[in-house]
Design a protein around this motif. Structure first.
Motif, PDB file in Angstrom:
ATOM      1  N   THR A 275       0.823  -1.319  -0.010  1.00  0.00           N
ATOM      2  CA  THR A 275       0.125   0.047  -0.097  1.00  0.00           C
ATOM      3  C   THR A 275       0.730   1.145   0.228  1.00  0.00           C
ATOM      4  O   THR A 275       0.492   2.205  -0.811  1.00  0.00           O
ATOM      5  N   VAL A 276       2.117   1.284   0.872  1.00  0.00           N
ATOM      6  CA  VAL A 276       2.850   2.372   0.913  1.00  0.00           C
ATOM      7  C   VAL A 276       3.426   2.739  -0.448  1.00  0.00           C
ATOM      8  O   VAL A 276       3.657   3.702  -1.001  1.00  0.00           O
ATOM      9  N   ARG A 277       4.129   1.564  -0.858  1.00  0.00           N
ATOM     10  CA  ARG A 277       4.584   1.591  -2.486  1.00  0.00           C
ATOM     11  C   ARG A 277       3.987   2.210  -3.389  1.00  0.00           C
ATOM     12  O   ARG A 277       4.320   3.119  -4.214  1.00  0.00           O
ATOM     13  N   ILE A 278       2.620   1.877  -3.317  1.00  0.00           N
ATOM     14  CA  ILE A 278       1.680   2.321  -4.373  1.00  0.00           C
ATOM     15  C   ILE A 278       1.446   3.762  -4.065  1.00  0.00           C
ATOM     16  O   ILE A 278       1.591   4.907  -5.093  1.00  0.00           O
ATOM     17  N   GLU A 279       1.229   4.248  -2.704  1.00  0.00           N
ATOM     18  CA  GLU A 279       1.105   5.658  -2.278  1.00  0.00           C
ATOM     19  C   GLU A 279       2.207   6.728  -2.628  1.00  0.00           C
ATOM     20  O   GLU A 279       2.183   7.524  -3.302  1.00  0.00           O
ATOM     21  N   LEU A 280       3.440   5.980  -2.528  1.00  0.00           N
ATOM     22  CA  LEU A 280       4.565   6.798  -2.808  1.00  0.00           C
ATOM     23  C   LEU A 280       4.812   7.104  -4.334  1.00  0.00           C
ATOM     24  O   LEU A 280       5.508   8.024  -4.869  1.00  0.00           O
ATOM     25  N   ALA A 281       4.037   6.364  -5.202  1.00  0.00           N
ATOM     26  CA  ALA A 281       4.150   6.438  -6.379  1.00  0.00           C
ATOM     27  C   ALA A 281       3.160   7.193  -7.153  1.00  0.00           C
ATOM     28  O   ALA A 281       2.887   7.287  -8.346  1.00  0.00           O
ATOM     29  N   ALA A 282       2.065   7.732  -6.303  1.00  0.00           N
ATOM     30  CA  ALA A 282       0.910   8.244  -6.721  1.00  0.00           C
ATOM     31  C   ALA A 282       0.868   9.931  -6.805  1.00  0.00           C
ATOM     32  O   ALA A 282       1.920  10.426  -5.890  1.00  0.00           O
ATOM     33  N   VAL A 283       0.049  10.691  -7.295  1.00  0.00           N
ATOM     34  CA  VAL A 283      -0.203  11.990  -7.251  1.00  0.00           C
ATOM     35  C   VAL A 283      -1.263  12.193  -6.423  1.00  0.00           C
ATOM     36  O   VAL A 283      -2.324  11.821  -6.524  1.00  0.00           O
ATOM     37  N   THR A 284      -1.023  12.953  -5.305  1.00  0.00           N
ATOM     38  CA  THR A 284      -2.400  13.038  -4.106  1.00  0.00           C
ATOM     39  C   THR A 284      -2.721  14.414  -4.161  1.00  0.00           C
ATOM     40  O   THR A 284      -3.305  14.593  -2.728  1.00  0.00           O
ATOM     41  N   ASP A 285      -2.589  15.225  -4.995  1.00  0.00           N
ATOM     42  CA  ASP A 285      -3.166  16.643  -4.596  1.00  0.00           C
ATOM     43  C   ASP A 285      -4.299  16.891  -5.462  1.00  0.00           C
ATOM     44  O   ASP A 285      -4.825  15.907  -6.284  1.00  0.00           O
ATOM     45  N   ASN A 286      -4.893  17.904  -5.608  1.00  0.00           N
ATOM     46  CA  ASN A 286      -6.041  18.291  -6.173  1.00  0.00           C
ATOM     47  C   ASN A 286      -6.066  20.088  -6.415  1.00  0.00           C
ATOM     48  O   ASN A 286      -5.763  20.642  -5.460  1.00  0.00           O
ATOM     49  N   PRO A 287      -6.497  20.249  -7.492  1.00  0.00           N
ATOM     50  CA  PRO A 287      -6.650  19.492  -8.934  1.00  0.00           C
ATOM     51  C   PRO A 287      -5.704  19.034  -9.591  1.00  0.00           C
ATOM     52  O   PRO A 287      -4.404  19.126  -9.224  1.00  0.00           O
ATOM     53  N   LEU A 288      -5.672  17.802 -10.504  1.00  0.00           N
ATOM     54  CA  LEU A 288      -4.728  17.396 -11.073  1.00  0.00           C
ATOM     55  C   LEU A 288      -4.497  17.783 -12.555  1.00  0.00           C
ATOM     56  O   LEU A 288      -5.612  18.125 -13.180  1.00  0.00           O
ATOM     57  N   LEU A 289      -3.343  18.195 -13.100  1.00  0.00           N
ATOM     58  CA  LEU A 289      -3.006  18.639 -14.300  1.00  0.00           C
ATOM     59  C   LEU A 289      -2.732  17.447 -15.099  1.00  0.00           C
ATOM     60  O   LEU A 289      -1.802  16.830 -14.975  1.00  0.00           O
ATOM     61  N   PHE A 290      -3.092  17.343 -16.474  1.00  0.00           N
ATOM     62  CA  PHE A 290      -2.847  16.477 -17.477  1.00  0.00           C
ATOM     63  C   PHE A 290      -2.359  17.286 -18.688  1.00  0.00           C
ATOM     64  O   PHE A 290      -3.379  17.647 -19.601  1.00  0.00           O
ATOM     65  N   ALA A 291      -1.011  17.781 -18.911  1.00  0.00           N
ATOM     66  CA  ALA A 291      -0.747  18.757 -19.838  1.00  0.00           C
ATOM     67  C   ALA A 291      -0.559  18.099 -21.235  1.00  0.00           C
ATOM     68  O   ALA A 291      -1.222  18.713 -22.236  1.00  0.00           O
ATOM     69  N   ASP A 292      -0.365  16.592 -21.626  1.00  0.00           N
ATOM     70  CA  ASP A 292      -0.702  16.431 -22.882  1.00  0.00           C
ATOM     71  C   ASP A 292      -1.974  16.240 -23.166  1.00  0.00           C
ATOM     72  O   ASP A 292      -2.237  16.083 -24.281  1.00  0.00           O
ATOM     73  N   ASP A 293      -3.048  16.086 -22.280  1.00  0.00           N
ATOM     74  CA  ASP A 293      -4.422  16.099 -22.945  1.00  0.00           C
ATOM     75  C   ASP A 293      -5.272  17.315 -22.603  1.00  0.00           C
ATOM     76  O   ASP A 293      -6.260  17.496 -22.866  1.00  0.00           O
ATOM     77  N   ASP A 294      -4.369  18.204 -22.230  1.00  0.00           N
ATOM     78  CA  ASP A 294      -4.926  19.810 -21.976  1.00  0.00           C
ATOM     79  C   ASP A 294      -6.302  19.684 -21.106  1.00  0.00           C
ATOM     80  O   ASP A 294      -7.308  20.129 -21.275  1.00  0.00           O
ATOM     81  N   LEU A 295      -6.022  19.097 -19.799  1.00  0.00           N
ATOM     82  CA  LEU A 295      -6.962  18.627 -18.951  1.00  0.00           C
ATOM     83  C   LEU A 295      -6.654  19.122 -17.463  1.00  0.00           C
ATOM     84  O   LEU A 295      -5.346  18.969 -17.124  1.00  0.00           O
ATOM     85  N   VAL A 296      -7.740  19.810 -16.916  1.00  0.00           N
ATOM     86  CA  VAL A 296      -7.405  19.813 -15.189  1.00  0.00           C
ATOM     87  C   VAL A 296      -8.614  19.138 -14.719  1.00  0.00           C
ATOM     88  O   VAL A 296      -9.759  19.367 -14.861  1.00  0.00           O
ATOM     89  N   LEU A 297      -8.432  18.098 -13.825  1.00  0.00           N
ATOM     90  CA  LEU A 297      -9.433  17.517 -13.189  1.00  0.00           C
ATOM     91  C   LEU A 297      -9.565  17.851 -11.690  1.00  0.00           C
ATOM     92  O   LEU A 297      -8.430  17.452 -11.230  1.00  0.00           O
ATOM     93  N   HIS A 298     -10.821  17.796 -11.181  1.00  0.00           N
ATOM     94  CA  HIS A 298     -10.692  18.075  -9.855  1.00  0.00           C
ATOM     95  C   HIS A 298     -11.497  16.713  -9.360  1.00  0.00           C
ATOM     96  O   HIS A 298     -12.402  16.008  -9.640  1.00  0.00           O
ATOM     97  N   GLY A 299     -10.897  16.189  -8.228  1.00  0.00           N
ATOM     98  CA  GLY A 299     -10.960  15.090  -7.646  1.00  0.00           C
ATOM     99  C   GLY A 299     -10.702  14.754  -6.247  1.00  0.00           C
ATOM    100  O   GLY A 299     -10.388  15.744  -5.598  1.00  0.00           O
ATOM    101  N   GLY A 300     -10.504  13.602  -5.754  1.00  0.00           N
ATOM    102  CA  GLY A 300     -10.137  13.298  -4.371  1.00  0.00           C
ATOM    103  C   GLY A 300      -9.027  12.538  -3.967  1.00  0.00           C
ATOM    104  O   GLY A 300      -8.966  11.695  -3.205  1.00  0.00           O
TER     105      GLY A 300
END
Length: 523
Positions: free
Chosen positions: A313-338
């Motif tokens: 579980t910790v390994r997965i979390e340390l490889a994750a992005v955990t803030d909000n909102p999230l930016l997806f530059a390649d797709d020109d997206l800003v997504l709001h989530g949790g």
């Protein structure tokens, strides 16, 4: 991923200041790309939570980009409300390592200068004063991370190389740095994530892994001193109950016990029954041992499974992005989530805490049996061989182990089920993972105290019996303990020795020779 910090062991080394954290060129590009994308979105006056809006239930307020720096500063200010004793030096460094790992994924939009400064803080061993209490872990660890953000801005207190707390502005001057001005998404990228919980949980993982391995070595010596049956360690038993942890413990104990002549050896064919005049023959030797010996693979194997589940579980979390909102530059997206909602870490920490409490109980029961002359196969009461009664040996230490177990049990209520709505019911469920991770850290420390007492008791027992009959692993364990504490020939205060052995057991460098025993071919 990162050039210098890919495994949990490497993350621990970075948190302890024994290894540098280095970003790959790919990560640097990802950070720059996300920041450039964010700057473009701001120029287009795109509505982005926490960047061009207020926070939490106040996100109904739009904020002009010209107010960016003030908006980010005010986020830090209102969240700097932590209370209680400061987090430890290593926990704060682990928090910083975890935050860098998340930002380096390139979906947060933080200024590359911010990430570079965080790396520089680690290299300089500069850590902020972070109060340990005040986060519910729902929008991530807002409160503790805000105290980091405040210090980066030149405010609050910091410690340089483990020294006394000084003003952050003073430390900046000493290092020749200018405090950062947080703007854009810098502050919210820093505070909106699970990095405090993840950092502490990472250290909990490696500490718990070592605790299981040390318990394995202690169990083997314990079994040898009580002249136990090696048969219980046979891998064929584990093959019929294929839990990975139990099978691992069978392999370790079977392999390490191969050189022991103190255990009752396993024989493929049982001895035949003796002739019996009346159909029974009483007072024959027991063919098997008490559960603290016989069920060692099952008991510690179950703990190992929990530790490894926590590690994943910790390994997965340390490889994750955990803030909000999230930016997806390649797709020109800003997504709001949790993604900042730390439920996985909360559940994993509570589960690990249960295993640590049980391991502590198991160790205390071993201490109790080996110091009881009615059960210890000829060993003296409380391991005091000379003038027993005038001297009491490890009697007081055994009572301390019992008290520690009682305290651990009293703190075993899960944190992850204690959700209380807050933030004007915006955060109407909260995971409380940071509380759970901090509790695990406390439990781990107390477990090491109990293991230290057991190590001292068993080392004394090894001296009272023939150490040459012990396995190579047990002889190495005995020699290791004697580096930190001499034999107990007459009563003396043991508090300092318990503390010394406990600290050494918890230090990865100090116990490296013992850990190597379980990595050897025979194990």
């Amino acid at each position: 991923m990162r050039d210098g910090c890919r495994t949990l062991d490497e993350i621990e080394a970075a948190a302890l200041g024994r290894q540098s954290l280095v970003l790959s060129e790919q990560e640097k590009r990802a950070i720059e790309q996300a920041h450039d994308f964010l700057c473009g979105a701001i120029e287009r006056r795109q509505r982005i939570y926490g960047v061009t809006t207020g926070y939490g239930p106040l996100a109904t307020t739009d904020v002009d980009p010209s107010q960016s720096a003030l908006l980010q500063q005010n986020l830090v200010y209102h969240l700097c409300s932590g209370v209680g004793e400061p987090l430890s030096h290593r926990h704060v460094r682990a928090m910083m390592v975890a935050r860098i790992a998340s930002l380096a994924q390139g979906h947060s939009g933080a200024n590359p200068l911010l990430v570079e400064r965080l790396l520089a803080w680690l290299d300089a061993d500069l850590v902020p004063l972070v109060p340990s209490r005040g986060t519910v872990g729902a929008s991530g660890d807002l409160t503790p991370l805000a105290h980091l953000a405040r210090a980066l801005s030149g405010e609050g207190k910091v410690s340089l190389k483990g020294g006394d707390w000084i003003d952050s502005a003073t430390a900046h001057r000493q290092l020749g740095w200018q405090p950062l001005v947080l703007k854009g998404k810098d502050a919210i990228s820093l505070v909106n994530g699970t990095s405090t919980t993840a950092g502490i949980a990472a250290l909990n993982t490696t500490g718990a892994q070592r605790a299981v391995k040390l318990s394995t070595l202690l169990v083997l010596l314990y079994a040898e001193l009580l002249e136990g049956h090696r048969e219980a360690f046979h891998p064929a038993i584990g093959a019929l109950r294929p839990h990975p942890g139990q099978q691992q413990l069978h392999r370790w104990l079977w392999g390490l016990s191969a050189t022991s002549t103190a255990l009752i050896p396993w024989q493929s064919a049982s001895a035949p029954l003796a002739d019996m005049q009346h159909g029974i023959e009483q007072n024959r030797p027991l063919p098997q041992d008490a559960y603290t010996l016989r069920c060692a693979p099952q008991a510690l194997g179950a703990a190992w499974d929990v530790v490894e589940q926590h590690a994943q579980t910790v390994r997965i979390e340390l490889a994750a992005v955990t803030d909000n909102p999230l930016l997806f530059a390649d797709d020109d997206l800003v997504l709001h989530g949790g993604n900042f909602f730390g439920q996985q870490l909360a559940f994993a920490s509570d589960h690990l805490n249960n295993a640590l409490v049980q391991m502590a109980l198991y160790s205390e029961r071993r201490i109790a049996r080996i110091t009881d002359p009615l059960k210890s196969k000829g060993l003296p009461a409380f391991m005091q061989p000379r003038d027993t009664g005038l001297h009491s040996g490890f009697m007081g230490a055994q009572v301390s182990a019992t008290a520690l177990v009682a305290e651990l049990r009293s703190h075993a209520m899960p944190a992850s089920i204690q959700s209380i709505p807050t933030n004007a019911d915006n955060q109407d469920i909260v995971p409380l993972g940071t509380i759970a991770a901090r509790r695990v850290s406390t439990s781990l420390s107390q477990l090491y105290d109990i293991l230290a007492i057991e190590a001292l008791v068993l080392a004394q027992g090894a001296e009272l019996k023939d150490t040459h009959s012990l396995s190579h692993a047990s002889q190495a364990l005995y020699a290791w303990v004697r580096q930190y504490a001499p034999s107990l020939e007459q009563d003396r205060p043991l508090a300092e020795e318990i503390a010394s052995v406990s600290a050494a057991l918890a230090d990865p460098a100090s116990v490296a020779p013992l850990m190597a025993l379980l990595a050897s071919p025979e194990a």
